[in-house]
Design an enzyme around this catalytic site. Sequence first.
Site, short mmCIF file in Angstrom:
data_model
loop_
_atom_site.label_atom_id
_atom_site.label_comp_id
_atom_site.label_asym_id
_atom_site.label_seq_id
_atom_site.Cartn_x
_atom_site.Cartn_y
_atom_site.Cartn_z
N TYR A 85 0.84 -1.20 0.00
CA TYR A 85 0.00 0.00 0.00
C TYR A 85 0.87 1.25 0.00
CZ TYR A 85 -3.70 3.28 0.89
OH TYR A 85 -4.58 4.31 0.76
N PHE A 137 -8.28 21.46 -24.61
CA PHE A 137 -8.54 20.03 -24.68
C PHE A 137 -9.73 19.75 -23.76
CE2 PHE A 137 -8.21 15.53 -23.73
CZ PHE A 137 -8.34 15.06 -25.02
N THR A 138 -10.54 18.79 -24.14
CA THR A 138 -11.84 18.57 -23.47
C THR A 138 -11.71 18.45 -21.94
OG1 THR A 138 -11.57 16.22 -23.93
CG2 THR A 138 -12.89 17.49 -25.50
N ASP A 228 1.30 20.31 -20.55
CA ASP A 228 0.64 19.02 -20.75
C ASP A 228 1.60 18.19 -21.59
OD1 ASP A 228 -0.78 16.84 -21.68
OD2 ASP A 228 -2.67 17.95 -21.89
N LYS A 271 -0.48 7.65 -23.54
CA LYS A 271 -0.11 7.97 -24.93
C LYS A 271 1.39 7.69 -25.12
CE LYS A 271 -4.13 10.30 -24.37
NZ LYS A 271 -4.91 10.26 -23.12
N ARG A 395 -14.23 15.18 -33.58
CA ARG A 395 -13.53 16.27 -32.91
C ARG A 395 -14.01 17.58 -33.53
NH1 ARG A 395 -11.09 14.63 -28.10
NH2 ARG A 395 -13.34 14.41 -28.04
N PHE A 462 -19.66 14.33 -25.72
CA PHE A 462 -19.30 13.49 -26.87
C PHE A 462 -19.15 12.02 -26.49
CE2 PHE A 462 -15.76 15.48 -24.80
CZ PHE A 462 -14.94 14.41 -24.52
C1 P61 Z 1 -7.45 11.02 -26.57
F1 P61 Z 1 -12.27 11.91 -26.64
N1 P61 Z 1 -6.66 12.10 -24.62
O1 P61 Z 1 -6.80 11.86 -27.22
P1 P61 Z 1 -6.57 10.82 -19.79
N2 P61 Z 1 -4.29 15.83 -22.29
C2 P61 Z 1 -4.25 15.43 -23.57
C3 P61 Z 1 -4.95 14.30 -23.95
O2 P61 Z 1 -4.91 13.93 -25.23
C4 P61 Z 1 -5.69 13.56 -22.99
C5 P61 Z 1 -5.69 14.02 -21.64
C6 P61 Z 1 -4.97 15.14 -21.33
C7 P61 Z 1 -7.43 11.14 -25.11
C8 P61 Z 1 -8.41 10.31 -24.30
C9 P61 Z 1 -9.68 11.07 -24.32
O3 P61 Z 1 -12.32 14.11 -25.18
C10 P61 Z 1 -11.58 13.05 -24.79
O4 P61 Z 1 -5.47 9.89 -19.44
C11 P61 Z 1 -3.48 16.22 -24.55
O5 P61 Z 1 -7.42 10.36 -20.94
O6 P61 Z 1 -7.39 11.18 -18.60
C12 P61 Z 1 -6.45 12.44 -23.35
O7 P61 Z 1 -5.81 12.13 -20.26
C13 P61 Z 1 -6.45 13.31 -20.58
C14 P61 Z 1 -10.52 10.99 -25.41
C15 P61 Z 1 -9.86 12.12 -23.43
C16 P61 Z 1 -11.47 11.96 -25.61
C17 P61 Z 1 -10.84 13.09 -23.65
O8 P61 Z 1 -8.08 10.10 -27.08
#
Ligand code: P61
Length: 470
Positions: A85, A137-138, A228, A271, A395, A462
């Site tokens: 833990y 970003f979303t 980021d 990623k 998107r 979305f």
């Molecule tokens: C993606 F449809 N991206 O591109 P988490 N910053 C950035 C990202 O690209 C990102 C996160 C933070 C995704 C997954 C995803 O609207 C969406 O590990 C530049 O996914 O929490 C994530 O990181 C967030 C898909 C996220 C989406 C949000 O596919």
Amino acid sequence: MNERIHHTMGQQSGRRSWAEPWKIKMVEPLRMTRRSDREGALAGAGWNTFLLRSDDVYIDLLTDSGTSAMSDRQWAGMMLGDEAYAGSRNFYRLEQAIQRWYGYEHVVPTHQGRGAEHLISQTAIRKGQYVPGNMYFTTTRLHQELAGGIFVDVIADEAHDPADRSPFKGDVDLAKLERLIVEHGATNIAYVSLAATVNMAGGQPVSMANVKALRELCSRNGIRLFLDATRLVENAFFIQEREPGYADRPIAEIAREFCGHTDGAWMSAKKDSLVNIGGWLAVRDRTLFEELRNLVVVYEGLHTYGGLAGRDMEAMAIGIEESMQDDHVRSRIGQVRYLGELLDDWGIPMVQPVGGHAIFLDARAFYPQLSQDQFPAQTLAAELYLDSGIRSMERGVVSAGRDPATGGHHYPRLELTRLTIPRRVYTQAHMDVVAESVKAVYDGRAAARGLKMSYEPRYLRFFQARFEPL
Ligand code: P61
């Protein structure tokens, strides 16, 4: 040799072919479907590719997030999980990897990127403060808004034009940022939120010159600069390729230099870092770190696991190192470009230049007959799935959501459908199938009628919205 016979992609582009620095040891069978199966599946999913079952998908280009293939070294690392833990050995391995490759001193693990975004937003934003960023970003913007911040887009104008071929379309427009500072005062700016590369702009990079100038502007005004770092490795590749003075520098060195201009970073390790789950937050400032380390125990888990198993942290530590290798990045982006070149040859409209992680099809140019209220990019994602079982992601106006102040739709200039390439997963033949399907859908573009939204959830709509054909 007959000049007109160009068999390989390398020959077609007047060069020798690139190839992957790995071979395949294990395969995951895919289910092939018929059009009638796909029609049923899409209707059941409310015409939203997020709501499809993965078993109904042939080539899954929804996202490059958590979908990459781990190496044999990473899988071996999974067996070395220390699931204590507190004080797991794998946390210290991860901490060391982040310190070495990204150069930040203080590390907080989180279960994924948005966990880190939540913590930094709650800690570093006061209600009513502005948060300038190079395009939204979303999840990033939502966490900034939930913390009471007001997001302001300060990206260069070129980023909003799919046809503009500038090499660093992710750059911040420093004049826009300076105007914001003059208008509201530096104390009303929480921090600058810099993404490298910029996902919503098409995976476009930020130049080293821009981050340096940004650092200078922020320091002059006493404003913090947070990064980021989700796809920083891909950004470093573009700097190596395009920015004078970096051609002979390894990607790892460029990435670390880039981080050196920032006060801290958050990361979705799903990623660049080649893992299925994981994230982190890292900063230089000790006081800020203490606050973050305290808050992580409320939302994620103890500060030495942050919602992750020990084995996940081990896989991440190994993935970080693998992600920084020049050969790996070159082949990763080479594959994305391969698909881009095929599509370009057929005159398919898309964001140019092709970015790091995906092809972004220009849905407005596909469907000039549809208004943004008829969801062109959502329509294109649905048509691609129907044609071949390829899953892509909207998107555009659906992803952009609503303005919290007015409640109306945000209408982004970019109305795009993303074909996102997971790392080390699909072959060149898969890319051929994708290109052929995009062409078939493009050829049938005149028949598209668009969609209407029949269900809209409150947050990040979305993901779960449902649609009906018009
Ligand atoms: C993606 F449809 N991206 O591109 P988490 N910053 C950035 C990202 O690209 C990102 C996160 C933070 C995704 C997954 C995803 O609207 C969406 O590990 C530049 O996914 O929490 C994530 O990181 C967030 C898909 C996220 C989406 C949000 O596919």
